[in-house]
Design a protein around this motif. Sequence first.
Motif, PDB file in Angstrom:
ATOM      1  N   ALA A  57     -20.131  12.296 -25.579  1.00 14.62           N
ATOM      2  CA  ALA A  57     -18.911  12.693 -26.269  1.00 14.62           C
ATOM      3  C   ALA A  57     -17.732  12.182 -25.454  1.00 14.62           C
ATOM      4  N   LYS A  59     -13.679   9.975 -26.125  1.00 19.52           N
ATOM      5  CA  LYS A  59     -12.694   9.619 -27.147  1.00 19.52           C
ATOM      6  C   LYS A  59     -13.071   8.288 -27.751  1.00 19.52           C
ATOM      7  N   SER A  61     -14.911   9.630 -30.355  1.00 20.68           N
ATOM      8  CA  SER A  61     -15.955  10.421 -31.006  1.00 20.68           C
ATOM      9  C   SER A  61     -17.261  10.357 -30.220  1.00 20.68           C
ATOM     10  N   TYR A 103     -14.151  13.694 -30.720  1.00 21.49           N
ATOM     11  CA  TYR A 103     -14.141  14.245 -29.364  1.00 21.49           C
ATOM     12  C   TYR A 103     -13.184  15.429 -29.320  1.00 21.49           C
ATOM     13  N   ASP A 105     -10.826  17.187 -27.225  1.00 23.52           N
ATOM     14  CA  ASP A 105     -10.035  17.222 -25.990  1.00 23.52           C
ATOM     15  C   ASP A 105      -9.320  18.551 -25.796  1.00 23.52           C
ATOM     16  N   TYR A 115     -16.997  18.197 -27.035  1.00 25.40           N
ATOM     17  CA  TYR A 115     -16.752  17.602 -25.723  1.00 25.40           C
ATOM     18  C   TYR A 115     -18.094  17.373 -25.021  1.00 25.40           C
ATOM     19  N   CYS A 116     -18.093  16.650 -23.910  1.00 20.69           N
ATOM     20  CA  CYS A 116     -19.337  16.132 -23.328  1.00 20.69           C
ATOM     21  C   CYS A 116     -20.370  17.209 -22.996  1.00 20.69           C
TER      22      CYS A 116
END
Length: 187
Positions: A57, A59, A61, A103, A105, A115-116
Amino acid sequence: MTFGEQQLREGDLLFCCSDTDNAITSVTSGVEGLPIDHVAVVHCLGVDNGPWCVIEAVKPSVSITPIDTFLRNNGMVVIGRVNVDCDVTASVSRCLAMVGKPYDDLFMPGDSAVYCSELVQLNYVDTDGKLVFTPIPMSFRDSMGRVTEYWNEFYLERGMDVPDGEPGSNPGELSRRPQVTIIGRYP
């Protein structure tokens, strides 16, 4: 795929260490106190030996990135392997189903963006279909217990309260979970 001295497996977690302090590493820490600020999931697109990639994940997407590109774009990477009775196929499939999602943020739980570490936290399931990584209270606080100026300004500019204490995850904390065994580093 050989990754240094280690053999990567489907579903391994790659934790990225930042070369410099940043908004994430100033409020979290990884295994051995490392400045981990990103995590991705190893996936083999083909059968047998490749091509290897990561699901991450970033930016703009959730995307699939060739592993060589991922390694070239990151500094030190710590390799983690889930050490509990995990349904790796189902977990990776769930991550793949999120490819293309925006993504997140804002790091907000329960919205349509990801997010990741949320990608990992929401999708890794055991053989009974239960989450391997339960949510934790998110922290935007420094070592003195204060929400950092960066996060206060970040959320103020967006007309939001800092989601400190909301359920979530972060990559550093995931790297310290007892469900993850660190098996190596790259380079």
